[in-house]
Design a protein around this motif. Structure first.
Motif, PDB file in Angstrom:
ATOM      1  N   THR A  77     -34.870  -9.961 -13.409  1.00 59.75           N
ATOM      2  CA  THR A  77     -34.990 -10.586 -12.094  1.00 59.75           C
ATOM      3  C   THR A  77     -36.359 -11.204 -11.831  1.00 59.75           C
ATOM      4  N   SER A  78     -37.329 -11.038 -12.725  1.00 56.42           N
ATOM      5  CA  SER A  78     -38.674 -11.516 -12.404  1.00 56.42           C
ATOM      6  C   SER A  78     -39.344 -12.071 -13.641  1.00 56.42           C
ATOM      7  N   ALA A  79     -40.493 -12.711 -13.411  1.00 56.06           N
ATOM      8  CA  ALA A  79     -41.291 -13.197 -14.533  1.00 56.06           C
ATOM      9  C   ALA A  79     -41.659 -12.021 -15.435  1.00 56.06           C
ATOM     10  N   GLY A  80     -41.716 -12.281 -16.711  1.00 52.63           N
ATOM     11  CA  GLY A  80     -41.987 -11.221 -17.663  1.00 52.63           C
ATOM     12  C   GLY A  80     -40.740 -10.581 -18.227  1.00 52.63           C
ATOM     13  N   ARG A  81     -39.556 -11.010 -17.774  1.00 51.57           N
ATOM     14  CA  ARG A  81     -38.335 -10.441 -18.351  1.00 51.57           C
ATOM     15  C   ARG A  81     -38.167 -10.967 -19.775  1.00 51.57           C
ATOM     16  N   PRO A  82     -37.755 -10.126 -20.694  1.00 50.06           N
ATOM     17  CA  PRO A  82     -37.674 -10.537 -22.096  1.00 50.06           C
ATOM     18  C   PRO A  82     -36.432 -11.369 -22.371  1.00 50.06           C
ATOM     19  N   PRO A  83     -36.540 -12.384 -23.225  1.00 52.12           N
ATOM     20  CA  PRO A  83     -35.360 -13.095 -23.694  1.00 52.12           C
ATOM     21  C   PRO A  83     -34.464 -12.157 -24.504  1.00 52.12           C
ATOM     22  N   PRO A  84     -33.214 -12.549 -24.749  1.00 51.94           N
ATOM     23  CA  PRO A  84     -32.295 -11.671 -25.483  1.00 51.94           C
ATOM     24  C   PRO A  84     -32.678 -11.529 -26.956  1.00 51.94           C
ATOM     25  N   ASN A  85     -32.072 -10.538 -27.580  1.00 45.88           N
ATOM     26  CA  ASN A  85     -32.114 -10.294 -29.030  1.00 45.88           C
ATOM     27  C   ASN A  85     -33.411  -9.686 -29.538  1.00 45.88           C
ATOM     28  N   TYR A  86     -34.422  -9.545 -28.685  1.00 43.33           N
ATOM     29  CA  TYR A  86     -35.656  -8.892 -29.105  1.00 43.33           C
ATOM     30  C   TYR A  86     -35.558  -7.380 -28.907  1.00 43.33           C
ATOM     31  N   GLU A  87     -36.281  -6.640 -29.720  1.00 48.78           N
ATOM     32  CA  GLU A  87     -36.581  -5.264 -29.379  1.00 48.78           C
ATOM     33  C   GLU A  87     -37.622  -5.285 -28.263  1.00 48.78           C
ATOM     34  N   VAL A  88     -37.603  -4.267 -27.409  1.00 55.10           N
ATOM     35  CA  VAL A  88     -38.477  -4.236 -26.242  1.00 55.10           C
ATOM     36  C   VAL A  88     -39.208  -2.897 -26.200  1.00 55.10           C
ATOM     37  N   GLY A  89     -40.502  -2.951 -25.894  1.00 54.25           N
ATOM     38  CA  GLY A  89     -41.285  -1.726 -25.794  1.00 54.25           C
ATOM     39  C   GLY A  89     -42.348  -1.836 -24.722  1.00 54.25           C
ATOM     40  N   CYS A  90     -42.848  -0.688 -24.293  1.00 53.74           N
ATOM     41  CA  CYS A  90     -43.911  -0.640 -23.292  1.00 53.74           C
ATOM     42  C   CYS A  90     -45.274  -0.669 -23.990  1.00 53.74           C
ATOM     43  N   LEU A  91     -46.327  -0.556 -23.203  1.00 55.30           N
ATOM     44  CA  LEU A  91     -47.684  -0.508 -23.741  1.00 55.30           C
ATOM     45  C   LEU A  91     -47.787   0.584 -24.808  1.00 55.30           C
ATOM     46  N   PHE A  92     -48.381   0.258 -25.931  1.00 53.46           N
ATOM     47  CA  PHE A  92     -48.635   1.156 -27.055  1.00 53.46           C
ATOM     48  C   PHE A  92     -47.383   1.508 -27.857  1.00 53.46           C
ATOM     49  N   THR A  93     -46.277   0.787 -27.659  1.00 53.94           N
ATOM     50  CA  THR A  93     -45.124   0.968 -28.547  1.00 53.94           C
ATOM     51  C   THR A  93     -45.411   0.249 -29.858  1.00 53.94           C
ATOM     52  N   PRO A  94     -45.326   0.937 -30.988  1.00 54.44           N
ATOM     53  CA  PRO A  94     -45.641   0.267 -32.259  1.00 54.44           C
ATOM     54  C   PRO A  94     -44.517  -0.651 -32.706  1.00 54.44           C
ATOM     55  N   HIS A  95     -44.884  -1.687 -33.434  1.00 53.76           N
ATOM     56  CA  HIS A  95     -43.930  -2.647 -33.979  1.00 53.76           C
ATOM     57  C   HIS A  95     -43.936  -2.551 -35.493  1.00 53.76           C
ATOM     58  N   THR A  96     -42.881  -3.036 -36.106  1.00 56.47           N
ATOM     59  CA  THR A  96     -42.806  -3.063 -37.569  1.00 56.47           C
ATOM     60  C   THR A  96     -42.346  -4.449 -38.004  1.00 56.47           C
ATOM     61  N   ASP A  97     -41.177  -4.527 -38.649  1.00 58.54           N
ATOM     62  CA  ASP A  97     -40.742  -5.793 -39.237  1.00 58.54           C
ATOM     63  C   ASP A  97     -40.095  -6.742 -38.241  1.00 58.54           C
ATOM     64  N   ARG A  98     -39.428  -6.209 -37.229  1.00 55.62           N
ATOM     65  CA  ARG A  98     -38.696  -7.059 -36.293  1.00 55.62           C
ATOM     66  C   ARG A  98     -39.528  -7.295 -35.040  1.00 55.62           C
ATOM     67  N   ALA A  99     -39.492  -8.511 -34.527  1.00 51.83           N
ATOM     68  CA  ALA A  99     -40.306  -8.855 -33.357  1.00 51.83           C
ATOM     69  C   ALA A  99     -39.982  -7.947 -32.177  1.00 51.83           C
ATOM     70  N   LEU A 100     -41.039  -7.395 -31.581  1.00 51.55           N
ATOM     71  CA  LEU A 100     -40.910  -6.488 -30.452  1.00 51.55           C
ATOM     72  C   LEU A 100     -41.709  -7.041 -29.282  1.00 51.55           C
ATOM     73  N   ILE A 101     -41.046  -7.211 -28.140  1.00 53.50           N
ATOM     74  CA  ILE A 101     -41.715  -7.727 -26.941  1.00 53.50           C
ATOM     75  C   ILE A 101     -42.351  -6.577 -26.175  1.00 53.50           C
TER      76      ILE A 101
END
Length: 691
Positions: free
Chosen positions: A381-405
């Motif tokens: 509903t607001s700015a900052g909403r992630p586009p589809p198909n991405y993995e999503v994480g909060c501050l300090f969530t680690p990422h690996t091979d797949r793009a994580l927003i």
């Protein structure tokens, strides 16, 4: 040496330190508000970006108009400008990315002198003035002292330090015979002090400590050699304590801010000091007194590099000398200037772990409110909403091979815009951006902003005694990159926007009192000064760094009550969404077909022959079609992966997954712009423009 937490190490260092007055018996107050002059970027040594001038105030701001405008680089193909001006003795000093420095009469706008370095383009953020000199930097690591009255070169030195790359971006800071300069890039960050009289090196402090230096054991192997940790903004200074406070950037592996070393921690295990740290150094010697690390083993480019702000606050009935620090993470750390101990509490909290990234088990969270949300808005509903198909994480969530927003993104939260502390309201005013980032190890992109993502900004007023938000105002544009806030005793704050408007807002609640169109993105901080009893406001409007945005400029403006110089023409505003890479291609030229998993060859006017997972792997990435057109989305038979075309945020079509050789189509019956991405690799994003 065991790897204790940064706070424990800081306190251990502090216990052995006795602080005292400034050398030579000269004690200068760090935070005396600017008045007639605005002598440095940040206003004073404490960087409160506040002025005690009050002639321009809430009751008469409607009468504020432009006194003059000068184009500093006419015909010189103006580049994006980042330099905040300073004003001393009625003269405004400002530098341009073209490598030139200008002295401008603050009353009339007449150029008194111009210095042309001839060293080429170089991002610059502000000169320093002292000892009758104006200090600047230029491409090729040149540091130059100019005569304040004439602009003639006094000395020109090459800062030949291995931690400094080809240019010096940070604002320069002068105090008591020394010129303080940080590196904005290079393999190993370094903070330096030069003798202002000669340009000779007085001392240096490395952001990545070498063998035998404190903190070296927090870097795995010899990863410190290219560990980054660059101090790419200017410091704050407390002469009474004899301390200088400097922020050091993100840890990484590589010679620049980009590359996978900033988002891949596999080859640099450890806490990685002094990356992502506020460091207190002895003014005269550069010796470490204490430090505070706000992100351990950074893999998110969350370097929290900002200009530190010094403020005297009342905390639980006691007067405390505080240094305020924190930007990209959206967290604000309020520390004791003498010791580095938190005034408002900080807790080391467990965070998600990823062994392949060698993540640190905890991160420091201060009590109080974050400046922006610490997770993407998945409600849609607001700015900052992630586009589809991405993995999503909060501050300090680690990422690996797949793009994580993640939110805040590397270009979001407060980043490097100047914050302002008003000693009358006792509030800190913070300009910030709501901008997510997507990270993944294979792509290595630093601060990759998902195409099609909506963004906005916010101004936050914080009570430093509680670290709580008193009020906030949502803004249409992100204000994280140079859009600094100036507050004044007249009860007005001023801030420039990427769309070229300079705003005057009420400091009590942020409501708009005044606006003026400068003709280009106002991507620097406004300043104010006084001549012959008349208060002036000035800003350098030189465009912004947003892609496909308003034109670049070179306009230095000054304002006064009763000014009559007209506003500039309104430039095209920057896009509200992160643009898709690529020029529009007519639907008929592509047979009204988007080829998935392929990039577009503009020379041939056709998709390329090999499968791709790049950001532009939609061929073409942007297609323009008439209303009523049927567009086919095709996965070529010789692709190896299945692909999709998932429209967002409205979800009006979701074609796929399509196996190689399959296709699907959609009829576009309504005008508009339709963003979509690929379930196989969501960074691959396209757009259909229906006219």
């Amino acid at each position: 040496m065991t790897r204790k937490s940064s706070l424990a190490l800081a306190l251990a260092l502090t216990a052995a330190w006795s602080w005292g007055a400034h050398a030579k018996g000269k004690v200068t107050e760090c935070c005396e508000a600017s008045g007639k002059d605005f002598p440095k970027v940040g206003g004073n040594l404490g960087n409160d970006n506040y002025s005690r001038l009050a002639q321009i105030n809430t009751s008469n701001i409607a009468q504020l108009g432009a006194a003059w405008r000068v184009s500093l680089e006419p015909g010189a193909a103006p580049q994006f400008q980042q330099s905040t001006a300073v004003a001393v003795d009625g003269v405004v000093f400002v530098e341009a990315t073209q490598g030139d420095v200008f002295a401008v009469d603050g009353k009339t706008g007449a150029i008194k002198w111009k210095y042309a370095s001839g060293y080429g383009l170089s991002d610059r953020r502000g000169v320093a003035v002292g000892e009758g000199k104006v200090f600047t930097a230029a491409a090729g690591r040149h540091v130059i002292a100019l005569d304040q009255q004439t602009g003639k070169v006094v000395w020109d030195k090459v800062l030949d330090e291995p931690g400094i790359s080809s240019q010096i971006k940070p604002p320069l800071t002068y105090f008591d015979g020394l010129l303080y300069i940080g590196s904005n890039d290079g393999p190993r960050g370094v903070a330096t002090a030069l003798k202002a009289e000669t340009g000779d090196l007085a001392w240096k402090f490395y952001g990545t400590p070498g063998p035998g230096q404190f903190g070296n054991d927090t870097w795995e192997g010899d990863s410190w050699r290219q560990g980054g940790a660059t101090p790419w903004m200017s410091p704050a200074i407390d002469p009474q304590l004899g301390l200088l406070y400097w922020t050091f950037g993100n840890a990484r592996q590589g010679t620049s801010g980009g590359g996978d070393g900033a988002v891949n921690g596999a080859n640099r295990g450890g806490q990685n000091l002094f990356g992502n740290s506020l460091v207190a150094l002895d003014l005269k010697t550069g010796k470490l007194r204490w430090y505070f690390q706000s992100v351990h083993h950074d893999i998110w480019d969350m370097d929290n590099v900002m200009v530190p702000v010094l403020a005297d606050i009342t905390f639980k009935g006691r007067q405390r000398k505080a240094v305020v620090y924190g930007s990209k993470t959206g967290l604000t750390y309020i520390l004791d200037r003498k010791t580095g101990a938190p005034i408002v509490g900080v807790t080391e909290k467990p965070v998600p772990q990823e062994p392949s990234q060698k993540t640190w088990p905890t991160q420091p969270y201060p009590d109080g409110d974050p400046v922006v949300p610490l997770c993407p808005d998945t409600s849609g509903t607001s700015a900052g909403r992630p586009p589809p198909n991405y993995e999503v994480g909060c501050l300090f969530t680690p990422h690996t091979d797949r793009a994580l927003i993640q939110s805040p993104g590397t270009g979001g939260a407060a980043d490097w815009s100047l914050q302002s502390y008003d000693p009358k309201t006792r509030l800190l005013y913070i300009p910030a951006g709501i901008v997510n980032s997507a990270h993944s190890v294979p792509t290595g992109g630093v601060g990759f902003r998902p195409p099609g993502e909506e963004r906005s900004g916010v101004i936050v007023a914080k009570n430093l005694a509680t670290n709580r938000i008193v009020w906030q105002r949502t803004m249409p544009w992100a204000l994280a990159h140079g859009n600094g806030i100036l507050t004044t005793a007249g009860g007005v704050m001023f801030v420039g926007q990427p769309d070229g408007y300079l705003l005057g807002l009420d400091i009590t609640d942020g409501h708009e009192l005044w606006r003026f169109q400068t003709g280009a993105g106002a991507h620097t901080s406004p300043i104010t000064y006084s001549i012959d009893g008349v208060q002036y406001l000035a800003v350098f409007a030189g465009g912004n760094g947003l892609p496909y945005s308003s034109p670049k400029g070179d306009f230095l403006w000054a304002f006064r009550l009763g000014g009559t110089t007209p506003q500039a023409a309104t430039p095209p505003p920057p896009p509200m969404k992160q643009p898709v890479v690529g020029a529009p291609v007519a639907g008929a030229a592509a047979n009204f077909t988007v080829t998935l998993g392929r990039t577009w060859d503009p020379a041939k006017g056709a998709p390329r022959a090999t499968e791709s997972n790049s950001q532009s792997a939609m061929a073409p990435t942007v297609m323009s079609v008439p209303v009523g057109s049927t567009v086919t989305f095709q996965n070529p038979a010789d692709n190896k992966q299945s692909h999709c075309a998932s429209q967002f945020f409205e979800g009006i079509f979701n074609i796929g997954p399509l196996k190689p050789g399959e296709s699907g189509s959609y009829i576009f019956n309504k005008k508009g712009e339709y963003f979509y991405n690929d379930c196989a690799n969501p960074q691959s994003t396209g757009k259909i423009i229906v006219q």
